[in-house]
Design a protein around this motif. Structure first.
Motif: not given
Ligand code: BGC
Length: 350
Positions: A149-151, A172-183, A186-188
């Motif tokens: 997500g940061e990249l 939203p049922t996939d933990n990766n989707a939450h991590l991506l959004k967090k990343g 983080n940058v925006l």
């Protein structure tokens, strides 16, 4: 020290620890003559969610090859996004006598049931690419999804330091989707706080479906009168839906779009200029690491990586591999040099 400050500090320290990326010790822990007691080769079960996105076909093929290259057997099932089916398939493999279960969960929470069943049968479980939440999972091996997500956001911010952003999230049922959004955020966030960037549309995409992403992007364009400067989509499948909606409005190629996975269609869109970037995750590294570690754990060896991630129930030993940002500038050196896609596949015949 004030207790609350201490707790916050501890939380910050544990989060920082989570972001470490570690290298797994050199692969083969397996010796050719290592057989199970009844002299049958070890059998590894691979319970996949879906084969819909192009990457999962690669994961299936490469994981199978990696396990078989060690002389072991692998049983593979895919559940087509159906939680009950994924649980039933895993149970079936457990009854058939697999020695270890590797799972790509469709639903991060629902698959905890599988972990309990496997452990009840004395079988360890590795979460492949996606974390299983609220279960004593034995190991989690993935890419650093927050970094993905940061990249994406870093690349878009370079091109669009000010303006209206759309975020088309994953399932939203996939933990990766939450991590991506967090990343991404983080940058925006600093640019949002300065008032340089406005998030004018932000939606999850059930099951990462391109059709749903298309509908969301169409809605974003309509309600904002096409006043959109950048779009971050959680993967290339959803980016495909976004580009289709932009094309309907004759805007494809004029608004930067980010995705991830380096799917062939997305890499071609990067060449034609309708997608700006993707994130490459070398699946061969992931599948080989998991195969080597699956064999290691199935033989009851210890593996203690320095990184652990809290999944709501326990500190899960974790291995996170590095993702790589890809644009038209480094596509050849990264994607083609790595033989992820051939030059001919990407650019067509001369
Ligand atoms: C994976 C992505 C994939 C998505 C949809 C995520 O968990 O990390 O690579 O595109 O699922 O299958």
């Amino acid at each position: 020290m004030h207790v609350r400050i201490m707790l916050l500090l501890m939380l910050a320290m544990s989060l920082a620890a989570c972001r470490d990326t570690v290298e797994v010790p050199e692969k083969a822990v397996f010796k050719e003559d290592d057989l199970t007691e009844d002299n049958e080769p070890l059998k590894i079960g691979f319970a996949m969610d879906t084969l819909k996105e192009e990457r999962w076909l690669k994961d299936r093929k490469l994981f199978q090859e990696a396990i078989e290259s060690h002389g072991l057997e692998v049983e593979i099932r895919a559940a087509n996004g159906d939680d009950a089916l994924q649980i039933a398939q895993a149970e079936e493999m457990i009854h058939q006598g697999i020695d270890l279960l590797v799972i790509v969960p469709h639903n991060a929470e629902a698959t905890a049931a599988i972990v309990h069943k496997a452990h009840g049968a004395g079988i360890k479980v590795i979460a492949y690419d996606r974390l299983v939440k609220n279960a004593d999972i034995d190991l989690y091996v993935s890419f650093d999804n927050e970094r993905v997500g940061e990249l994406q956001a870093e690349e878009m911010l370079k091109l669009v330091p000010k303006g209206n952003y759309v975020y088309i999230g994953g399932a939203p049922t996939d933990n990766n989707a939450h991590l991506l959004k967090k990343g991404v955020f983080n940058v925006l966030q600093p640019a949002i706080d300065r008032g340089d960037i406005r998030i004018i549309y932000d939606q999850w995409t059930a099951d990462w479906a391109p059709e749903a992403a298309y509908a969301h992007m169409s809605e974003a364009l309509n309600i904002n009168d096409n006043q959109i400067d950048a779009v971050i989509a959680a993967n290339d499948a959803t980016a495909g839906g976004v580009v289709k909606a932009l094309a309907d409005h004759r805007l494809a190629g004029t608004i930067p779009v980010a995705g991830q996975d380096a799917e062939l269609a997305a890499v071609r869109r990067i060449v034609e200029g309708t997608q700006t970037m993707t994130v490459y995750k070398p699946i061969q590294n992931l599948s080989e690491r998991v195969a080597a570690l699956a064999i290691h754990l199935a033989q009851n060896n210890e593996f203690k990586p320095t990184v652990s991630i809290n999944n709501g129930k326990s500190e899960v030993p974790s291995v996170l591999l590095e993702p790589i940002a890809v644009t038209a500038d480094n596509l050849k050196e990264v994607i083609i040099a790595d033989e992820f896609h051939s030059e001919e596949e990407v650019y067509g015949k001369e």
